[in-house]
Structure formats: structure tokens, C-alpha cells
Design a protein around this motif. Structure first.
Motif, short mmCIF file in Angstrom:
data_model
loop_
_atom_site.label_atom_id
_atom_site.label_comp_id
_atom_site.label_asym_id
_atom_site.label_seq_id
_atom_site.Cartn_x
_atom_site.Cartn_y
_atom_site.Cartn_z
N ALA A 18 45.20 39.26 50.79
CA ALA A 18 44.75 37.91 50.43
C ALA A 18 44.86 37.68 48.93
CB ALA A 18 43.31 37.70 50.89
N GLU A 19 44.60 38.70 48.17
CA GLU A 19 44.71 38.58 46.71
C GLU A 19 46.16 38.33 46.29
OE1 GLU A 19 44.32 41.52 42.83
OE2 GLU A 19 43.66 42.16 44.82
N PHE A 319 38.65 41.28 35.66
CA PHE A 319 38.23 41.90 36.91
C PHE A 319 36.80 41.50 37.26
CE2 PHE A 319 41.52 44.88 35.41
CZ PHE A 319 42.32 44.91 36.53
N VAL A 320 36.56 41.43 38.55
CA VAL A 320 35.21 41.15 39.03
C VAL A 320 34.43 42.45 39.11
CG1 VAL A 320 35.98 39.13 40.32
CG2 VAL A 320 35.89 41.37 41.45
N ASN A 339 40.35 42.67 42.60
CA ASN A 339 40.17 41.22 42.52
C ASN A 339 39.96 40.78 41.08
OD1 ASN A 339 40.30 41.44 45.26
ND2 ASN A 339 38.24 40.69 45.66
N THR A 340 40.52 39.63 40.74
CA THR A 340 40.39 39.07 39.40
C THR A 340 40.01 37.60 39.50
OG1 THR A 340 42.75 38.49 39.30
CG2 THR A 340 42.10 40.65 38.45
N VAL A 341 39.45 37.08 38.42
CA VAL A 341 39.08 35.67 38.33
C VAL A 341 39.66 35.12 37.03
CG1 VAL A 341 36.99 35.90 39.70
CG2 VAL A 341 36.89 36.29 37.24
N PRO A 342 40.02 33.83 37.00
CA PRO A 342 40.58 33.25 35.77
C PRO A 342 39.49 33.02 34.72
CG PRO A 342 40.43 31.59 37.48
CD PRO A 342 40.06 32.88 38.13
N VAL A 343 39.89 33.11 33.47
CA VAL A 343 39.00 32.84 32.34
C VAL A 343 39.74 31.95 31.34
CG1 VAL A 343 37.68 34.97 32.57
CG2 VAL A 343 39.74 34.96 31.18
N ARG A 344 38.98 31.25 30.53
CA ARG A 344 39.58 30.41 29.51
C ARG A 344 40.08 31.29 28.37
NH1 ARG A 344 35.84 25.54 27.77
NH2 ARG A 344 37.76 25.16 26.60
N MET A 345 41.36 31.12 28.05
CA MET A 345 41.98 31.96 27.03
C MET A 345 43.16 31.25 26.43
SD MET A 345 43.48 35.83 27.37
CE MET A 345 44.12 36.70 25.93
#
Length: 435
Positions: A18-19, A319-320, A339-345
């Protein structure tokens, strides 16, 4: 591979699938890029046109250990069968030379005592060779004291059989206890990420150990392999550069009690200092990860390897967390391992960010200097104020300087230090304010 061996649950694979569907996979839209180390840790280099093949025979044991299992089993079987056949031929020749193979009348006089009893053909000689080498000893065939040469052959075959057994058992043990076997339960995240940490762009990946037994003195090393061109125009296809792992102790040692996020700050001096989101896709580099340590249960030094190419590095993601505290102990959820999540960069490189910050700092310093001159008021001087002359900011007078100023006082010229002048001007300013 770990799921096939039953080390990871099926839910882990479902989460990873799914990732992969949710995250953009740039490798699907372009040709596969060559890499030196595969994701499983094996070396992806093909050696061709090796003329001195005999060098491998000078180290037979290492060559045997490095072979695949099917090739090793074929060599083991061939070695035993060939040795049995060789000594079977020798036993048959001894019996033939001594006349043991000639037919005899069972009702006649007994002939001379044979060298080996009950050998009548090559088949019986082959069976006797197997009995001698593997020490079966059925009792039907045996060597007599009639032929000293047969006793000598018996000793030689026993010694040779022991040597073959020792070599084969040693190869089997080394192949089953290789260091890379322990590395099968050490897992790395499929993708690496670049995200801000403490205000700096940071390269990160995750590593974990599935076994409860610890890795003693575990160290991790990062290397960047890229193609470079020297100032003379020489193309270096493989240029290896070490990357410092983020550690307050300035060492590469880790305590792998739970999955860890290994990070590297992309600062000045880092090989990734000029890497940006736009240049990442076109970069020709490979980041190799090497984890070394000693297995706690066996004491054998092990090494686990993996690598990351630009298609496997995600910009602006982190990473979570996989660790939770339950009933007084920590629990690790391996279904969230990658699993990873987006961040502002920002999409700028660390070098461009430093240059931008430097310009902003210089502008702020200039504004502060101008403010100091305006607020200084009378005389343009004020305690703690700064003078703006287009250069770096500095106090309006320096204690270490011996600069002097000539002023007129009561019609006479008098030499007064700058520090005294500043104090007098401040006193005059305070007097005017009081009036």
C-alpha cells in the motif's frame, strides 16, 4: 524474502504494498539504474576477462565456501566417488597381481592366502574401498598380513578419507555459519528520506533488528559513490566519500535495541551539501550503508549492507514513529517500519539555504546599524551603538586602539584620547536631557 521465511507477518507486506502505491515511484517510469550494492546487500559487480584463473585454486577453501550450494554438493559427491573409485582400482590391481582373482576349485587344495579376502571382481573391490574409507566394516572382507603393500594402501586410504571428511565438514560449517546469515534478520527501510531536523536538511533512513539477541559493538558507516571529474579532466567513475553519522559522540557506534533512524546533517563539508529537490533526480550517486557488529550468541563478526539511489530517496518526507509503550515495556510495530509522511520543506539545497540566510543576516545587520545611528541622536554616538561604514560592524571606538584626537581647549592644543571624548559627549547629552 523475510516474509517467505516466516520472519515477518503478512500484514507487513500488505502495508508495504500500500505504501508503494501511495508514494510516487520514479523508477517505474525510467530505465533501471546500475548500482554497486543491491537492496539485499549483495555485490552487483560482474568480473570479466580474468586471465589468471589459477589464483582461485591457491585458496581452495575460500573458493569452496564462496560457491553456491548446488556446486558445493556436486564437488563433495565427486570427491568421495572419485576417491572410492581410485582405491577400488588399486585394490583390484593388488588382487590381480597376487593371483587372488584366479578361479579355484572348492574341492581342491587351498591356494595361497589372498591379500584381501572375498575379492573376486572389480565390484567387490569397490565395495571394499567404501568399507575402508567410511569405516563401515561389514566383516566379509578384510586385509591379511600376506601383502605388506596392501597394509600400506589401507593406511593411505584412511588418512586421505579423514582429510576429505575434514575439508568437507569445514566447508559445510562455514557456509552455514557465514556472517551474512545473521544479516537476514537485519532490515533497512526501502526508501531514505530528506527532511528538516533542527532547522537543517537531514538525510535519514531506518534500520531494525528482528531478533532479540543483540549485535555487540554495532557500528554503521555511510559512503557516497559518485562519478567525479578532476580539474585536469580525468573522469573517476568510482569516487568513495565517507559520510559522518549524526552522533553527539562523533562516532559511528549505535545500540540497536529497537529500530533506529540514522541521520546525517547536510551541512558544509558534506557530500550532499549541494543536493536539492530538482537535482536529486539527475544526480549520479549511490549511498551505501554498512552495518557491522559481533553476533551475541556466536561471537562471529557480521556485516549487513544496502544502498540507496536517487529514485529511492524521498524529498520532504519523514518516518512515522513505530515505538509505543504498553504495560511497562516498549513495543515495536513493524507494519509501520517504512511508512513516511510529508513535511513542509524548501526545495533548495543546504548550500543555497545557507547563502539565503547569509544575505538575510547581512541585511538585518545593516538595518540594525542604521537604527543605531538614528537613535544615537546628538553627536551620532551612543553607548552600545554601531557605526556604519560599509564594512563589518564594529564599535565607534576601540579600547585597544591608541587613536588620539586633537582638540582646542582655552586657546591651547591638547591631546585627548577618544574614550574620554565619548564620555564627555555622553555627559553633555545627559545634561541637556535634564534641562
Amino acid at each position: 524474502m523475510l516474509a517467505r521465511k516466516g520472519l515477518l507477518p503478512d500484514g507487513f507486506l500488505l502495508t508495504r504494498l500500500a505504501e508503494d502505491q501511495n508514494q510516487p515511484n520514479r523508477s517505474r517510469t525510467r530505465s533501471q539504474r546500475a548500482r554497486f550494492i543491491t537492496k539485499t546487500g549483495s555485490c552487483n559487480v560482474a568480473h570479466k576477462n580474468i586471465r589468471e584463473q589459477g589464483r582461485f585454486l591457491q585458496d581452495v577453501f575460500t573458493t569452496m565456501v564462496d560457491l553456491k550450494w548446488q556446486h558445493s554438493l556436486l564437488i563433495f559427491s565427486s570427491a568421495f566417488i572419485c576417491s572410492w573409485m581410485l582405491f577400488a582400482m588399486i585394490w583390484w590391481l593388488l588382487a590381480f597381481a597376487h593371483g587372488d582373482l584366479e578361479p579355484r576349485d572348492p574341492n581342491g587344495e587351498p591356494g595361497p592366502e589372498p591379500c584381501v579376502t572375498a575379492i573376486h571382481s572389480f565390484t567387490s573391490a569397490f565395495l571394499f574401498s567404501i568399507e575402508v574409507q567410511v569405516t563401515i566394516g561389514f566383516g566379509g572382507r578384510m586385509v591379511t598380513e600376506e601383502c605388506p603393500l596392501a597394509i600400506t594402501v589401507l593406511i593411505i586410504q584412511n588418512i586421505l578419507g579423514l582429510i576429505i571428511n575434514a575439508v568437507m565438514l569445514g566447508c559445510v560449517f562455514m557456509k552455514t555459519a557465514q556472517a551474512n546469515r545473521r544479516a537476514e534478520t537485519l532490515i533497512f527501510s526501502r526508501n531514505a528520506v530528506i527532511a528538516p531536523r533542527n532547522g537543517r536538511p537531514t538525510f535519514m533512513f531506518r534500520v531494525g533488528d528482528l531478533r532479540k539477541s543483540m549485535i555487540i559493538s554495532a557500528t554503521i558507516q555511510l559512503q557516497v559513490i559518485r562519478r567525479t571529474v578532476t580539474s585536469e579532466g580525468e573522469v573517476i567513475p568510482v569516487c568513495q566519500l565517507d559520510i559522518q553519522v549524526e552522533n553527539p559522540l562523533r562516532s559511528n557506534g549505535i545500540f540497536l535495541v529497537s529500530p533506529l533512524i540514522i541521520s546525517h546533517t547536510m551541512e558544509r563539508g558534506s557530500p550532499l551539501y549541494e543536493l536539492s529537490a530538482q537535482s536529486l533526480a539527475s544526480e549520479d550517486l549511490e549511498i551505501i550503508v554498512i552495518l557491522e557488529g559481533v553476533v551475541e550468541t556466536t561471537g562471529i563478526t557480521m556485516q549487513a549492507r544496502t544502498s540507496y539511489i536517487p529514485e529511492e530517496i524521498l524529498w520532504g518526507r519523514r518516518f512515522v514513529s513505530v515505538i509505543t509503550e504498553e504495560d511497562g515495556r516498549y513495543c515495536v510495530d513493524y507494519s509501520k517500519f517504512g511508512n513516511t509522511v510529508p513535511v513542509r520543506m524548501s526545495s533548495l539545497s543546504a548550500k543555497e539555504l545557507d547563502q539565503t540566510r547569509g544575505v538575510q543576516e547581512r541585511r538585518s545587520d545593516t538595518q540594525l546599524q542604521g537604527w543605531g545611528l538614528v537613535r544615537a541622536g546628538r553627536g551620532g554616538f551612543r553607548r552600545g551603538g554601531r557605526a556604519c561604514d560599509g564594512s563589518a560592524p564594529h564599535p565607534w571606538y576601540a579600547q585597544s586602539e591608541e587613536a588620539e584626537k586633537v582638540v582646542e581647549q582655552k586657546g591651547q592644543k591638547k591631546t585627548v584620547q577618544l574614550e574620554v571624548i565619548g564620555r564627555q559627549i555622553e555627559e553633555d547629552g545627559l545634561g541637556d536631557m535634564s534641562e
